[in-house]
Scaffold this active site. Structure first.
Site, PDB file in Angstrom:
ATOM      1  N   ASP A   1      29.244 -17.663  48.915  1.00  0.00           N
ATOM      2  CA  ASP A   1      27.867 -17.172  48.754  1.00  0.00           C
ATOM      3  C   ASP A   1      26.846 -18.035  49.499  1.00  0.00           C
ATOM      4  O   ASP A   1      25.688 -17.649  49.613  1.00  0.00           O
ATOM      5  CB  ASP A   1      27.491 -17.104  47.264  1.00  0.00           C
ATOM      6  CG  ASP A   1      28.241 -15.997  46.546  1.00  0.00           C
ATOM      7  OD1 ASP A   1      28.746 -15.088  47.221  1.00  0.00           O
ATOM      8  OD2 ASP A   1      28.324 -16.046  45.304  1.00  0.00           O
TER       9      ASP A   1
ATOM     10  N   ARG B   1      17.940  -8.877  43.708  1.00  0.00           N
ATOM     11  CA  ARG B   1      19.095  -8.803  42.794  1.00  0.00           C
ATOM     12  C   ARG B   1      19.541 -10.202  42.377  1.00  0.00           C
ATOM     13  O   ARG B   1      20.133 -10.377  41.310  1.00  0.00           O
ATOM     14  CB  ARG B   1      20.276  -8.079  43.472  1.00  0.00           C
ATOM     15  CG  ARG B   1      20.116  -6.576  43.528  1.00  0.00           C
ATOM     16  CD  ARG B   1      21.397  -5.924  43.980  1.00  0.00           C
ATOM     17  NE  ARG B   1      22.537  -6.450  43.243  1.00  0.00           N
ATOM     18  CZ  ARG B   1      23.797  -6.393  43.649  1.00  0.00           C
ATOM     19  NH1 ARG B   1      24.094  -5.810  44.789  1.00  0.00           N
ATOM     20  NH2 ARG B   1      24.766  -6.902  42.928  1.00  0.00           N
TER      21      ARG B   1
ATOM     22  N   ARG C   1      36.891  -5.241  48.734  1.00  0.00           N
ATOM     23  CA  ARG C   1      36.628  -5.428  47.298  1.00  0.00           C
ATOM     24  C   ARG C   1      37.412  -4.456  46.396  1.00  0.00           C
ATOM     25  O   ARG C   1      36.833  -3.635  45.677  1.00  0.00           O
ATOM     26  CB  ARG C   1      35.126  -5.379  47.005  1.00  0.00           C
ATOM     27  CG  ARG C   1      34.366  -6.424  47.791  1.00  0.00           C
ATOM     28  CD  ARG C   1      32.970  -6.643  47.298  1.00  0.00           C
ATOM     29  NE  ARG C   1      32.884  -7.680  46.278  1.00  0.00           N
ATOM     30  CZ  ARG C   1      31.749  -8.061  45.706  1.00  0.00           C
ATOM     31  NH1 ARG C   1      30.625  -7.478  46.012  1.00  0.00           N
ATOM     32  NH2 ARG C   1      31.740  -9.018  44.805  1.00  0.00           N
TER      33      ARG C   1
ATOM     34  N   CYS D   1      27.615  -5.625  46.518  1.00  0.00           N
ATOM     35  CA  CYS D   1      27.458  -5.976  47.918  1.00  0.00           C
ATOM     36  C   CYS D   1      28.665  -5.555  48.739  1.00  0.00           C
ATOM     37  O   CYS D   1      29.810  -5.656  48.283  1.00  0.00           O
ATOM     38  CB  CYS D   1      27.277  -7.488  48.054  1.00  0.00           C
ATOM     39  SG  CYS D   1      25.743  -8.059  47.329  1.00  0.00           S
TER      40      CYS D   1
ATOM     41  N   LYS E   1      22.831 -16.183  37.956  1.00  0.00           N
ATOM     42  CA  LYS E   1      23.177 -14.752  37.907  1.00  0.00           C
ATOM     43  C   LYS E   1      24.644 -14.565  37.524  1.00  0.00           C
ATOM     44  O   LYS E   1      24.969 -13.763  36.655  1.00  0.00           O
ATOM     45  CB  LYS E   1      22.927 -14.135  39.299  1.00  0.00           C
ATOM     46  CG  LYS E   1      23.537 -12.768  39.477  1.00  0.00           C
ATOM     47  CD  LYS E   1      23.179 -12.143  40.803  1.00  0.00           C
ATOM     48  CE  LYS E   1      24.132 -12.398  41.944  1.00  0.00           C
ATOM     49  NZ  LYS E   1      25.446 -11.745  41.824  1.00  0.00           N
ATOM     50  N   ASN E   2      25.527 -15.323  38.194  1.00  0.00           N
ATOM     51  CA  ASN E   2      26.950 -15.073  37.993  1.00  0.00           C
ATOM     52  C   ASN E   2      27.499 -15.709  36.716  1.00  0.00           C
ATOM     53  O   ASN E   2      28.699 -15.630  36.442  1.00  0.00           O
ATOM     54  CB  ASN E   2      27.740 -15.505  39.231  1.00  0.00           C
ATOM     55  CG  ASN E   2      27.432 -14.584  40.410  1.00  0.00           C
ATOM     56  OD1 ASN E   2      26.865 -13.497  40.219  1.00  0.00           O
ATOM     57  ND2 ASN E   2      27.793 -15.000  41.606  1.00  0.00           N
TER      58      ASN E   2
END
Ligand code: EPU
Length: 424
Positions: free
Chosen positions: A309, A402, A124, A119, A25-26
Site C-alpha cells: 500500500d 475511502r 483479487r 480497488c 482503515k484496515n
C-alpha cells in the site's frame, strides 16, 4: 465527480508542521465485521471518518444491525443482525465486505454475497475464502453472480493452510473460527498489526485465539461475552507512511504524530537507505527532505516487509532519487499501472512486467490533470502534484476519501495550496 486541485511546489522543500494520524482503515473494517459475530453492542474509538467505514456500517445495517459513527466513535449494535445476504451494491464497493462472510457464517451458518469489489489491483480472487469454508465443512454454490456458503449444522473445526498469505482471509477465518464446533488452526497467516488488533478485539469479547502476529493462529471454541468497555482502533500505518514519504519529498520539517513507528520498520529503513534523516519516538516520526536522495531496490512483501500500500507513494519519491531504482511488486499483479501517469508527468519509469519496474531520477515533474485509479495511487498522484511545476487536477477524489480523512485539510496545514472542486 470531485477533483483535488494542487499547486505544485516545483520541488522546493517548503512543507512544515505537525500532522496527526487517524485510526487504521484496515483495522476498523475487520473489527466492525467481528462485532457482527459477537452479537452485542460494541463501541469503537479512534475510528477514521472515511467512506469505507460508512459503507461497512451500511452493510451491517443491511444484515439487521444498527451502526452510528460520528466524532471518531462508532457504536455497533448487532443483537438482531441475523441477515444472511450481503447487499450486492454495497459489497461491490469494497473488498473488505468479504470479511462479513466470516461473521455471518459464525452467526447463521449461511451467507450469500457477490464477488467483492474494491480497488482494481489485479485479479483479487476469493478462492482462499471458498476453499477455507469447505475445509470447515461448508458447501459452496454459485447462482446469478452470487456465491452462497452453507454449513447446516455450523462450521466444524479443522486446519486451513493458506496457499497465499492473505490479510482478509486470515481475519475472516479468525472471526468464523470463533463459533466453529472444534478447534480451527490457520497456517501461513498474515502477521499484520491489523490482524493482531482484530484478535485483541475478539479476545476482549471472550474469544480464545492465540498465535496472532505469527504464521499459525489457533482458535478454540468459546462463547462471546460482549465487553462494555470501548475498544480503540490502532493508528493507520499506511496513512502515517504516506505523510512520512511526503516529508521526505518536500519537508522542511514534517512531524507525523499519533503513529506507531514500530509498525513502519520497513519504510523507515528504506528511507534511511535513501539518505533521509528520520527521527522516530514511541509515537511520532519527524522527517525532512535531504540534499540528495539515493536510489533504492524496493521489494514489497507481506508484513513486516515493505507494504504494497506504500509502493505507489514511494515510487514518486524514487523519481527524485539520483540514479536508477527498481521496484518489485510481489503482492498484487496489477499495481504498477498508475506509473503510466507519472511518466506523463515527466517521470522516467520503465515497466518490464506486471511486477517489475525501474525508475531513473531525478526528473522534475510537470503538472497534469489525472485520475487516481485506487486509494493509494490516488494519494501518490497528490504527492506527485505537490512536487510538480504548475497546477494539477487529481480526479476520483472519492477514491482517496475511502482511505484518507480530510486529506486536503491535512495537506493544507503543512503549507500546500490544495482545494476541492466538483465538476459541474
Ligand atoms: N489472494 C488470492 N486468493 C484469495 C485472496 C487473496 O489469491 O482468495 C491473493 C491476492 O490476489 C493477492 C494476495 O492474495 O495477490 C494478497 O492479498 P490479500 O488477500 O492479503 O489482500 P486483501 O486482504 O484483499 C488487504 C488490505 C489491502 C492491502 C492488502 C495487502 C484490507 C481491508 N485490505 O487486502 O489494502 O493492499 O491486504 O497488504 O485489509 C488499501 O488499503 O488500499 C488496500 C488495498
Amino acid at each position: 465527480m470531485e477533483y483535488l486541485v494542487v499547486e505544485g511546489l516545483s520541488g522546493e522543500a517548503r512543507l512544515a508542521g505537525d500532522i496527526s494520524i487517524e485510526g487504521a482503515k484496515n483495522a476498523v473494517l475487520p473489527i466492525m465485521a467481528g462485532a457482527v459475530a459477537v452479537g452485542g453492542e460494541t463501541t469503537l474509538t479512534n475510528v477514521p471518518m472515511i467512506a469505507d467505514v460508512h459503507t461497512m456500517g451500511a452493510l451491517i445495517e443491511g444484515l439487521g444491525g444498527y451502526v452510528t459513527t460520528k466524532d471518531h466513535q462508532s457504536s455497533i449494535r448487532t443483537k438482531d443482525a441475523n441477515g444472511t445476504v450481503l447487499d450486492p451494491t454495497l459489497a461491490k464497493r469494497l473488498r473488505a465486505s468479504v470479511l462479513l462472510t466470516g461473521a455471518v457464517m459464525a452467526r447463521s451458518g449461511r451467507v450469500t454475497f457477490p464477488h467483492p469489489g474494491g480497488c482494481v489491483l489485479g485479479s483479487r480472487p476469493i478462492d482462499l475464502f471458498t476453499d477455507g469454508f469447505q475445509k470447515l465443512g461448508a458447501l459452496v454454490s454459485y447462482q446469478d453472480e452470487a456465491t452462497t456458503i452453507e454449513a447446516q449444522n455450523g462450521l466444524l473445526g479443522g486446519e486451513i493452510f493458506f496457499k497465499v498469505v492473505s490479510v482478509t482471509a486470515t481475519e475472516t477465518f479468525m472471526i468464523a473460527g470463533t463459533r466453529a464446533t472444534g478447534v480451527v488452526t490457520l497456517k501461513n497467516c498474515a502477521m499484520e498489526p491489523e490482524v493482531v488488533a482484530l484478535a485483541n478485539y475478539l479476545r476482549a469479547q471472550g474469544a480464545r485465539i492465540s498465535g496472532d502476529g505469527t504464521p499459525t493462529i489457533v482458535i478454540e471454541p468459546s462463547h462471546f461475552e460482549p465487553n462494555p468497555d470501548s475498544f480503540a482502533i490502532l493508528p493507520d500505518r499506511i496513512e502515517a507512511g504516506s505523510f512520512i514519504i511526503l516529508g521526505a519529498l518536500l519537508g522542511k520539517e514534517v512531524r507525523v504524530l499519533n503513529c506507531v513507528p514500530e509498525h513502519l520498520g520497513a519504510l523507515l529503513e528504506a528511507l534511511r537507505q535513501m539518505g533521509v534523516s528520520v527521527l522516530a519516538t514511541r509515537d511520532s516520526v519527524t522527517v525532512s527532505r535531504p540534499d540528495r536522495l539515493l536510489p533504492l531496490e524496493l521489494r514489497t512483501h507481506e508484513y513486516p516487509g515493505f507494504p504494497t500500500d506504500l509502493q505507489a507513494p514511494m515510487a514518486v519519491l524514487l523519481t527524485q532519487a539520483e540514479g536508477e531504482s527498481s521496484l518489485l511488486e510481489t503482492v498484487f499483479d496489477g499495481r504498477l499501472n498508475y506509473t503510466q501517469d507519472l511518466v506523463r508527468m515527466g517521470a522516467d519509469i520503465q515497466v518490464w512486467n506486471p511486477h517489475k519496474a525501474t525508475i531513473k531520477g531525478p526528473t522534475p515533474l510537470k503538472a497534469r490533470d489525472i485520475d487516481g485509479p485506487d486509494i493509494r495511487a490516488g494519494l501518490a498522484f497528490l504527492l506527485a502534484a505537490s512536487i510538480a511545476n504548475g497546477t494539477s487536477k487529481i480526479g476520483n477524489a472519492h477514491l482517496i476519501d475511502r482511505g484518507y480523512e480530510r486529506i486536503e485539510e491535512k495537506l493544507e496545514s503543512l503549507g500546500l495550496v490544495i482545494k476541492r472542486e466538483t465538476a459541474g
